[in-house]
Design a protein around this motif. Structure first.
Motif, short mmCIF file in Angstrom:
data_model
loop_
_atom_site.label_atom_id
_atom_site.label_comp_id
_atom_site.label_asym_id
_atom_site.label_seq_id
_atom_site.Cartn_x
_atom_site.Cartn_y
_atom_site.Cartn_z
N SER A 130 -65.00 -6.21 2.78
CA SER A 130 -65.81 -5.19 3.53
C SER A 130 -66.28 -4.23 2.54
O SER A 130 -65.41 -3.93 1.52
N LEU A 131 -67.62 -3.83 2.36
CA LEU A 131 -68.06 -2.78 1.44
C LEU A 131 -68.37 -1.60 2.28
O LEU A 131 -69.20 -1.91 3.18
N LEU A 132 -67.90 -0.48 1.78
CA LEU A 132 -68.06 0.94 2.45
C LEU A 132 -68.84 1.83 1.53
O LEU A 132 -68.76 1.40 0.04
N ASP A 164 -67.75 1.21 9.61
CA ASP A 164 -66.63 1.36 10.58
C ASP A 164 -65.39 1.25 9.71
O ASP A 164 -64.84 0.01 9.56
N VAL A 165 -64.50 2.25 9.49
CA VAL A 165 -63.34 2.24 8.61
C VAL A 165 -62.41 1.48 9.32
O VAL A 165 -61.42 0.50 8.81
N GLU A 166 -62.28 1.79 10.77
CA GLU A 166 -61.04 1.09 11.23
C GLU A 166 -61.07 -0.51 11.33
O GLU A 166 -60.37 -1.32 11.36
N PHE A 167 -62.54 -0.75 11.85
CA PHE A 167 -62.80 -1.94 11.91
C PHE A 167 -62.30 -2.79 10.66
O PHE A 167 -61.87 -3.94 10.68
N CYS A 183 -61.23 -4.78 0.66
CA CYS A 183 -62.23 -3.57 0.73
C CYS A 183 -62.75 -2.91 -0.60
O CYS A 183 -61.93 -2.74 -1.42
N GLY A 184 -64.04 -2.73 -0.53
CA GLY A 184 -64.49 -2.06 -1.66
C GLY A 184 -65.11 -0.81 -1.30
O GLY A 184 -65.91 -0.55 -0.23
N LEU A 185 -65.54 0.06 -2.48
CA LEU A 185 -66.47 1.50 -1.96
C LEU A 185 -67.54 1.06 -3.10
O LEU A 185 -67.38 0.97 -4.30
N PHE A 186 -68.79 1.11 -2.43
CA PHE A 186 -70.23 1.14 -3.26
C PHE A 186 -70.53 2.58 -3.40
O PHE A 186 -70.69 3.40 -2.70
N PHE A 187 -70.48 2.78 -4.90
CA PHE A 187 -71.08 4.24 -5.31
C PHE A 187 -71.62 3.93 -6.74
O PHE A 187 -71.12 3.21 -7.38
N ASP A 188 -72.42 5.03 -6.86
CA ASP A 188 -73.36 4.98 -8.15
C ASP A 188 -73.86 3.60 -8.67
O ASP A 188 -73.72 3.38 -9.83
N ASN A 196 -58.96 9.96 1.36
CA ASN A 196 -58.67 10.96 2.06
C ASN A 196 -59.60 10.96 3.19
O ASN A 196 -59.83 11.10 4.40
N TYR A 197 -61.00 10.48 2.63
CA TYR A 197 -62.09 10.46 3.68
C TYR A 197 -62.37 8.86 4.40
O TYR A 197 -62.92 8.77 5.54
N TYR A 198 -62.68 8.14 3.20
CA TYR A 198 -62.85 6.90 3.62
C TYR A 198 -61.49 6.05 3.82
O TYR A 198 -60.88 5.20 3.11
N THR A 199 -60.82 6.56 5.02
CA THR A 199 -59.57 6.01 5.68
C THR A 199 -59.69 6.08 7.00
O THR A 199 -60.57 6.66 7.76
N THR A 200 -58.55 5.52 7.79
CA THR A 200 -58.88 5.40 8.89
C THR A 200 -57.89 6.81 9.64
O THR A 200 -57.18 7.49 8.83
N ALA A 201 -58.20 7.24 10.84
CA ALA A 201 -57.69 8.34 11.42
C ALA A 201 -55.92 8.33 11.53
O ALA A 201 -55.16 9.00 11.50
N ALA A 202 -55.58 6.75 11.91
CA ALA A 202 -54.39 6.33 11.88
C ALA A 202 -53.33 6.51 10.60
O ALA A 202 -52.32 7.04 10.78
#
Length: 589
Positions: free
Chosen positions: A340-342, A503-506, A514-519, A536-542
């Protein structure tokens, strides 16, 4: 004061039949009242009638069909409202910001509605300036609308509606296409409008984590009817009492899901991350602070596993004089793996999928699909049984008058016999729970139903590499759960899946990496545990709820498991436990 009143509203779409003789209403005997200044959230499964209800409240958007019942706005029956009252006083923000943007420049979009209503030029200029300042649009006031990110477009749509000074603001899943940070900012803006301006807000939403706690009341819809109309804390508690297996329980905020999963009726029902942390602290210890996981094959060595897709040093830009969207991107996807790429809106995630699918051609770099350079594939060779892609807009998948006819088009690509095709259509429809939609026109379906129907068409191609662009957009929590099970089953069959999602929970529940796409590149790629527990932000509420007590819980199910292992022992139970241990010691001696 009563702003909106709906009385015994029933609506049936043309040709929507339960069986031969009986029509199946999309809405059935719906009645409610909304007071001025209220913030109402409407939730429910995909296809339960949420969007139909909202469109019927906006006269200009009302769908064609058979309607009965009455709608009053500010004490006037809907059909008696003047054109100006109907257009200006009831604002409507659509799910897809692309469908609502009509001009080429941001400043012109802000002024468009006012110009159409014949508002004097000095008033238009003043209102446009006020809205630009209020919504923080001044930095991109002169930009082209095509240059905006998804979050900016949705904010622009909201500002354009607010310039008309509506009395009621209706929003249909406004955050469905936004990344987590943009979605949070958008919800905070709605709360500010509601509190500071006293504007009445009615919105539907599947992502309830942030909007559920701020609502004055929550309407839970089920099969065209309103099941609950209560404040959020009561609605979250009572839904399980009404039906312990209700599908909407999976869509509640994480604090509520953890509360229900632990069966703690004596404790106060938590709504927010802060409530959830207090609930854990008061009721559960942290003697065991880590969840022991079995190491999956994906986390171990991959050297012996076949590679589905490999890209190296990929660079892409849309025009020669524009900056790169992808810059030296490298990624390897193995068979039987879900990645998954976020990342933020406009970061380049969809562009990356289009490069892999062959829709976009990079100007530099190497791309191999199943060990073969993508340029070496000819005709339909790449897409018959090898690669398939689900686009962000599911409507682009459909070209026929019914879902079944669309599915039958796959027969030409795959070479199935008529009997084989019908069998496969039946299997896919049963798997996705959309058998009742096969005879419907794809554009008559709800957003979530369209998403599932489009996925069904993609799966009929039997791909070994599956590309998914926002597969959970617009679908309810139960359907997400079913989709998660489906993707895990495909993974067990050796199918590789590369997914772009907000959808970070999914992503946390289904992914191997999982990867973060940036720059313009993938900045990190790791296991869900490592990825989400360090964000802190790209994480789940759980994870936000539990991270101060437990180290590596990412999903609600993992928090529930750790809580069960750490259940607090009350003083009386401790004494009993000590006595029991003493008796056992004596018996041993």
């Amino acid at each position: 004061m009563e702003l909106l009143k709906v009385e015994d509203l029933t609506f049936t779409y043309p040709r929507q039949k339960k069986d031969i003789d009986e029509a199946a209403p999309a809405l059935e005997h719906v009645s409610f009242e909304i007071q001025e200044g209220e913030f109402i959230v409407v939730c429910g499964e995909s296809g339960c009638g949420k969007t139909t209800l909202l469109k019927l409240l906006k006269r200009e958007l009302a769908p064609f069909g058979e309607k009965s019942g009455k709608i009053w706005f500010r004490g006037v029956e809907q059909n008696s409202l003047t054109d100006r009252e109907a257009a200006c006083e009831i604002g409507y923000v659509l799910q897809n910001p692309e469908n609502q943007t009509v001009t080429d420049k941001v400043w012109h979009e802000l002024a468009f509605g006012l110009e159409n209503m014949g508002v004097p030029t000095p008033v238009i200029r003043r209102r446009v300036a006020e809205m630009a300042c209020f919504f923080g649009i001044d930095d991109w006031f002169r930009k082209k609308t095509t240059e905006l990110s998804g979050g900016q477009k949705q904010l622009l749509n909201l500002a354009s509606i607010m310039a008309m000074q509506p009395k009621l603001l209706i929003l249909d899943e406004p955050t469905s296409q936004l990344d987590p940070i943009a979605a949070s900012d958008f919800i905070n803006t709605l709360v500010k409008i509601n509190k500071d301006l006293g504007l009445t807000i009615l919105m539907t939403e599947h992502r309830l984590e942030e909007v559920f706690p701020v609502a004055d009341r929550v309407f839970v819809m089920d099969k065209g009817k309103i099941l609950l109309m209560e404040p959020p804390r009561e609605a979250g508690r009572d839904l399980k009492q009404i039906n312990a297996n209700h599908k909407m329980l999976l869509g509640l905020p994480s604090a509520l899901r953890i509360y229900h999963g632990l069966d703690a009726p004596e404790a106060e029902c938590p709504l927010t991350v802060r409530d959830g942390r207090n609930f854990l602290e008061e009721n559960y210890e942290n003697r065991i602070c880590r969840l022991e996981r079995k190491k999956t094959e994906s986390e171990g060595t991959k050297k012996d596993r076949p590679i589905a897709m490999r890209m190296k040093d990929i660079c892409f830009r849309y025009e020669k004089d524009l900056p790169d969207v992808l810059e030296s991107v490298a990624l390897t996807v193995y068979e039987g793996e879900i990645i998954s790429l976020l990342g933020g809106n406009g970061a380049g995630k969809t562009t990356l999928l289009n490069v892999v699918s062959g829709a976009n051609k990079p100007y530099r770099g190497k791309l191999e699909i199943f060990g073969k350079r993508i340029q070496k594939y000819s005709g339909k060779e790449l897409y018959a049984g090898k690669l398939a892609s689900l686009p962000q807009n599911p409507q682009t998948v459909f070209i026929k008058m019914t879902v079944r006819e669309d599915y039958q088009e796959i027969q030409k690509v795959m070479g199935y016999s008529q009997e084989e095709m019908e069998q496969k259509i039946s299997e896919i429809a049963d798997l996705l729970g959309i058998s009742h939609l096969l005879s419907r026109h794809p554009y008559d379906l709800s957003g979530g139903e369209q998403q599932k129907a489009a996925l069904g068409k993609v799966l009929l191609l039997q791909p070994r590499l599956l590309l998914l662009d926002e597969p959970t957009k617009g679908i309810d929590a139960w359907s997400k759960h079913q989709l998660q099970l489906l993707l895990k089953d495909l993974k067990r069959q050796g199918i590789a899946i590369l997914m772009v999602t907000h959808d970070v929970e999914f992503a946390a529940g289904v992914s191997d990496r999982c990867g973060l796409f940036f720059d313009h590149e993938i900045t990190s790629l790791d296991t869900p545990e490592e990825f989400f527990c360090n964000n802190n932000y790209y994480t789940t509420a759980a994870n936000r709820i539990s991270r101060q007590r437990y180290e590596n819980a990412v999903t609600c199910e993992e928090v529930i498991e750790l809580c069960r292992q750490n259940r607090k022992i009350k003083s009386g139970d401790r004494s009993q436990q000590r006595n029991g241990q003493g008796e056992a010691h004596e018996e041993t001696e």
